[in-house]
Design a protein around this motif. Sequence first.
Motif, PDB file in Angstrom:
ATOM      1  N   SER A  36      53.577   3.462-136.248  1.00  0.00           N
ATOM      2  CA  SER A  36      53.898   2.512-137.312  1.00  0.00           C
ATOM      3  C   SER A  36      53.269   1.153-136.999  1.00  0.00           C
ATOM      4  O   SER A  36      52.108   1.094-136.667  1.00  0.00           O
ATOM      5  N   LYS A  37      54.069   0.105-137.046  1.00  0.00           N
ATOM      6  CA  LYS A  37      53.564  -1.263-136.893  1.00  0.00           C
ATOM      7  C   LYS A  37      53.983  -1.866-135.555  1.00  0.00           C
ATOM      8  O   LYS A  37      55.095  -1.658-135.093  1.00  0.00           O
ATOM      9  N   ILE A  38      53.064  -2.627-134.972  1.00  0.00           N
ATOM     10  CA  ILE A  38      53.362  -3.409-133.777  1.00  0.00           C
ATOM     11  C   ILE A  38      53.168  -4.873-134.133  1.00  0.00           C
ATOM     12  O   ILE A  38      52.158  -5.246-134.738  1.00  0.00           O
ATOM     13  N   VAL A  39      54.152  -5.696-133.754  1.00  0.00           N
ATOM     14  CA  VAL A  39      54.066  -7.143-133.956  1.00  0.00           C
ATOM     15  C   VAL A  39      54.177  -7.803-132.588  1.00  0.00           C
ATOM     16  O   VAL A  39      55.124  -7.555-131.845  1.00  0.00           O
ATOM     17  N   LEU A  40      53.196  -8.622-132.253  1.00  0.00           N
ATOM     18  CA  LEU A  40      53.224  -9.394-131.024  1.00  0.00           C
ATOM     19  C   LEU A  40      53.473 -10.846-131.404  1.00  0.00           C
ATOM     20  O   LEU A  40      52.604 -11.494-131.991  1.00  0.00           O
ATOM     21  N   GLY A  41      54.657 -11.356-131.092  1.00  0.00           N
ATOM     22  CA  GLY A  41      55.015 -12.724-131.428  1.00  0.00           C
ATOM     23  C   GLY A  41      54.200 -13.729-130.640  1.00  0.00           C
ATOM     24  O   GLY A  41      53.466 -13.375-129.712  1.00  0.00           O
ATOM     25  N   ASP A  42      54.334 -15.008-130.964  1.00  0.00           N
ATOM     26  CA  ASP A  42      53.515 -16.027-130.318  1.00  0.00           C
ATOM     27  C   ASP A  42      53.833 -16.199-128.830  1.00  0.00           C
ATOM     28  O   ASP A  42      53.022 -16.723-128.080  1.00  0.00           O
ATOM     29  N   SER A  43      54.981 -15.742-128.371  1.00  0.00           N
ATOM     30  CA  SER A  43      55.311 -15.814-126.939  1.00  0.00           C
ATOM     31  C   SER A  43      54.921 -14.535-126.194  1.00  0.00           C
ATOM     32  O   SER A  43      55.085 -14.461-124.976  1.00  0.00           O
ATOM     33  N   ALA A  44      54.402 -13.538-126.896  1.00  0.00           N
ATOM     34  CA  ALA A  44      54.042 -12.250-126.284  1.00  0.00           C
ATOM     35  C   ALA A  44      52.796 -12.376-125.411  1.00  0.00           C
ATOM     36  O   ALA A  44      51.842 -13.075-125.764  1.00  0.00           O
ATOM     37  N   ARG A  45      52.832 -11.668-124.281  1.00  0.00           N
ATOM     38  CA  ARG A  45      51.695 -11.567-123.372  1.00  0.00           C
ATOM     39  C   ARG A  45      51.528 -10.089-123.044  1.00  0.00           C
ATOM     40  O   ARG A  45      52.400  -9.493-122.408  1.00  0.00           O
ATOM     41  N   VAL A  46      50.405  -9.494-123.487  1.00  0.00           N
ATOM     42  CA  VAL A  46      50.175  -8.066-123.292  1.00  0.00           C
ATOM     43  C   VAL A  46      48.877  -7.866-122.526  1.00  0.00           C
ATOM     44  O   VAL A  46      47.840  -8.434-122.885  1.00  0.00           O
ATOM     45  N   LYS A  47      48.950  -7.048-121.477  1.00  0.00           N
ATOM     46  CA  LYS A  47      47.768  -6.689-120.717  1.00  0.00           C
ATOM     47  C   LYS A  47      47.678  -5.173-120.709  1.00  0.00           C
ATOM     48  O   LYS A  47      48.565  -4.497-120.187  1.00  0.00           O
ATOM     49  N   GLY A  48      46.639  -4.635-121.347  1.00  0.00           N
ATOM     50  CA  GLY A  48      46.478  -3.190-121.423  1.00  0.00           C
ATOM     51  C   GLY A  48      45.935  -2.751-122.762  1.00  0.00           C
ATOM     52  O   GLY A  48      45.313  -3.526-123.478  1.00  0.00           O
ATOM     53  N   GLU A  49      46.216  -1.515-123.116  1.00  0.00           N
ATOM     54  CA  GLU A  49      45.715  -0.919-124.348  1.00  0.00           C
ATOM     55  C   GLU A  49      46.801  -0.922-125.418  1.00  0.00           C
ATOM     56  O   GLU A  49      47.961  -0.656-125.125  1.00  0.00           O
ATOM     57  N   ILE A  50      46.369  -1.182-126.655  1.00  0.00           N
ATOM     58  CA  ILE A  50      47.293  -1.151-127.785  1.00  0.00           C
ATOM     59  C   ILE A  50      46.717  -0.225-128.847  1.00  0.00           C
ATOM     60  O   ILE A  50      45.549  -0.346-129.210  1.00  0.00           O
ATOM     61  N   PHE A  51      47.572   0.681-129.358  1.00  0.00           N
ATOM     62  CA  PHE A  51      47.193   1.595-130.432  1.00  0.00           C
ATOM     63  C   PHE A  51      48.283   1.520-131.498  1.00  0.00           C
ATOM     64  O   PHE A  51      49.454   1.717-131.192  1.00  0.00           O
ATOM     65  N   ALA A  52      47.895   1.245-132.756  1.00  0.00           N
ATOM     66  CA  ALA A  52      48.898   1.152-133.827  1.00  0.00           C
ATOM     67  C   ALA A  52      48.265   1.443-135.180  1.00  0.00           C
ATOM     68  O   ALA A  52      47.064   1.274-135.376  1.00  0.00           O
TER      69      ALA A  52
END
Length: 140
Positions: A53-69
């Motif tokens: 479905s949907k992924i939302v990364l807010g302004d405080s989010a920090r993601v390191k890696g792969e994202i699939f959506a």
Amino acid sequence: MFNSNKQEDKKATTQLVTSSNVISKETTIVGNITSQGNIRIEGNFEGRLESKSKIVLGDSARVKGEIFASELEIAGKVDGVVTCYGLLLLQKTAHISGDIITEKLVVESGAHFDGKCQMGTTQKQSAGRVAEKQEKATVA
């Protein structure tokens, strides 16, 4: 008797897909997350993040890696490959360091992106091949 079980299963599946998973601020997760439903991240995540479905990364989010959506909205910071099978929205506070593979891309003024971008209908197939190669490399 059997029909009611099928209806209950269908209802449970619908609720699962429309549910939201939230990683709040001040939370750090290292590992892999796979979900049928929506995911919202406000904290830190390192690993593989996948949603049908949907992924939302807010302004405080920090993601390191792969994202699939299927659909993706980014306002935070991402270091890694982003694969979106539908609409990818980079908000003005987004900061991406890595490649993007998507069907459609909307970039607000102020968003930062450092990497390659591949777009179009054939990218679903390309994204699938990239995912397969990455999984084989992980297994080997």
